[in-house]
Scaffold this motif. Sequence first.
Motif, PDB file in Angstrom:
ATOM      1  N   ILE A 184       2.376   1.844  -3.302  1.00 61.25           N
ATOM      2  CA  ILE A 184       1.275   2.238  -4.548  1.00 61.25           C
ATOM      3  C   ILE A 184       1.249   3.544  -4.218  1.00 61.25           C
ATOM      4  O   ILE A 184       1.427   4.694  -5.104  1.00 61.25           O
ATOM      5  CB  ILE A 184       0.130   1.280  -4.318  1.00 61.25           C
ATOM      6  N   ALA A 235       0.831  -0.652  -0.192  1.00 64.89           N
ATOM      7  CA  ALA A 235       0.132  -0.101   0.260  1.00 64.89           C
ATOM      8  C   ALA A 235       0.326   1.463  -0.473  1.00 64.89           C
ATOM      9  O   ALA A 235       1.107   1.992  -0.827  1.00 64.89           O
ATOM     10  CB  ALA A 235      -0.823   0.036   1.274  1.00 64.89           C
ATOM     11  N   CYS A 255      -5.001   3.110  -2.669  1.00 64.81           N
ATOM     12  CA  CYS A 255      -4.826   1.454  -2.449  1.00 64.81           C
ATOM     13  C   CYS A 255      -6.031   1.663  -1.551  1.00 64.81           C
ATOM     14  O   CYS A 255      -5.837   1.660  -0.779  1.00 64.81           O
ATOM     15  CB  CYS A 255      -3.708   1.134  -1.746  1.00 64.81           C
TER      16      CYS A 255
END
Lengths: 137, 283, 118
Positions: free
Chosen positions: B219, B216, B226
């Motif tokens: 990302i 996460a 996310c």
Amino acid sequence: MSIQSNVEVHTEWGIVSARQAGRNLAKDAGFGNVDQARIATAISELARNIYLYAEKGEIVIQYVEDTESPVSKRGIKIIAKDKGPGISNIRDVMEDGFTTSGGLGAGLPGVKRLMDEFDIHSTAGEGTEITAIKWLR
Amino acid sequence: MQPSIVEMIYTQKQDIISDWLSEINNVMPSGLAKKIPNEASDETNKKFVELIIESLELTEEAATEKLNEFAQHLIYLGWPLSYFTQGMQAFRRVLLETMSSMESISSKKVFETFYEIETWVDSIINQIADEYSGSWESTIHLQRMALKELSAPLIPVFEKVSVMPLVGTIDTERAKLIMENVLDGIIEHRSQVVLIDITGVPVVDTMVAHHLIQTAEAIRLVGAECILVGIRPEIAQTIVNLGIDLSKFRTKSSLRRGVETGLELTQRKIIKIENDDERIDSR
Amino acid sequence: MRIPILKLHKYLLISVQVELDDQTALQFQEDLLNKIHQEGSIGVVIDLTSVEMIDSYIAKVLGDVVEMSNLMGAKVVLTGIQPAVAITLIDMGIMLNEVPTALDLEQGLEKLQQELEG
Ligand SMILES: Nc1ncnc2c1ncn2[C@@H]1O[C@H](COP(=O)(O)OP(=O)(O)OP(=O)(O)O)[C@@H](O)[C@H]1O
Ligand SMILES: [Mg+2]
């Protein structure tokens, strides 16, 4: 194989040349672009530490082969050595966030995580030698 | 190889071959002997021994090529490396026995050529072993590629919204592949929102949670967001009982809720078309 | 070496195209703060698409730039961080937690406009 790169680090430019040499060698060895970035970053950290804390030293980057393990492995080895003040509290400097210079303190613990093998030898007053290896998968 | 030895091998060729064939049948790995029909293995054995003898008069390059080709074929058929190594060792035994039983060759000569034969046999063994390990490496490589595809199909369900369904156990190696694939997928599809669906993940322990959190964070660094979806009741329980902090995550109970949030985040929503006439009937 | 800073209305756009050595990074920090002051900019997009590596030092300089710009009233978005760079940062334990991000220059600008102009 005996191909290796030796880069003297005594200016900020040494840091840049060391990590570029590392990236090139990593690429030639067949590492993917994520591992290339990992290797270049690890070298950058070690070279900067030399520049900051020991003033000068050397980064050696070479191909290695491990023929003893059941499946033979190839990889890249980084050796960072200096004759600077050395590190007396190795346990502390390997902690995330430990710094004596107002940095992030991410350097050494970061290098350990970026690479597959990590070894540090240091004697206060004599210098530091750090070895790190990344294996090809 | 000394010409006199090569000549000797050629004149004794038939004897050497038949000696070798009976020898190889004794050393053939028993598992292999069962698997392979007699005629097939007899044929392969014949080819092998003829190839060994033939390689004496070929150039090194041509011999290498022939041997590799033969090895490749057997690798393909699943013959083990031990067939070659034992076959070559048997050949060396037969050769030395033949030589020492011949009147025309002095034992001094046998002794002198011993080293030469040793080197020759070893080099063939090495070459075949290399061929084998090369093909093992490529098998491992293929498996890895298959795993990579299997483990991380980032699916662009809507413009800017993608889904990453995770199925099965997540170990460190797989977590790394997943992370790489999600990030590459985000760049490829220009996704702004990624839904990570853990419905298919049997256990979420601290290690899996750690990998999810790292994914996460990565990302977010590449510029997307996310949402963790598909958290089953028992997973929610273990997460809280283990004291894992997922508060940084946006989480939704189901993929559907997640998609709705993803669309909202990109200023869109799904609406129902009210007018019956305009509805497209699927039949 | 100096990194060019472009002005677009109330925003500043920077696309880092050179190898970020320490000196260049520090020079950039100074130039950007001066430009924000000079132009009264309210938003900054720093695009890192061409940057192949960010080590802890560069990460610190970038984090500092964002914090300093915020103090001067300009919101900063980092864009185009490459997957390999993101993974390396995560390995290093550097999350750049307080720093907003977007996929590319265009989306970065959009993000700023949404947040600053509603
Ligand atoms: N080659 C060296 N010689 C002497 N001391 C060193 C050396 N390398 C590291 N150190 C010491 O170890 C500490 C931790 O190093 P590390 O690289 O982890 O963090 P940092 O350099 O302080 O910050 P960062 O790398 O995140 O910018 C340093 O602050 C320094 O005191
Ligand atoms: Mg450091």
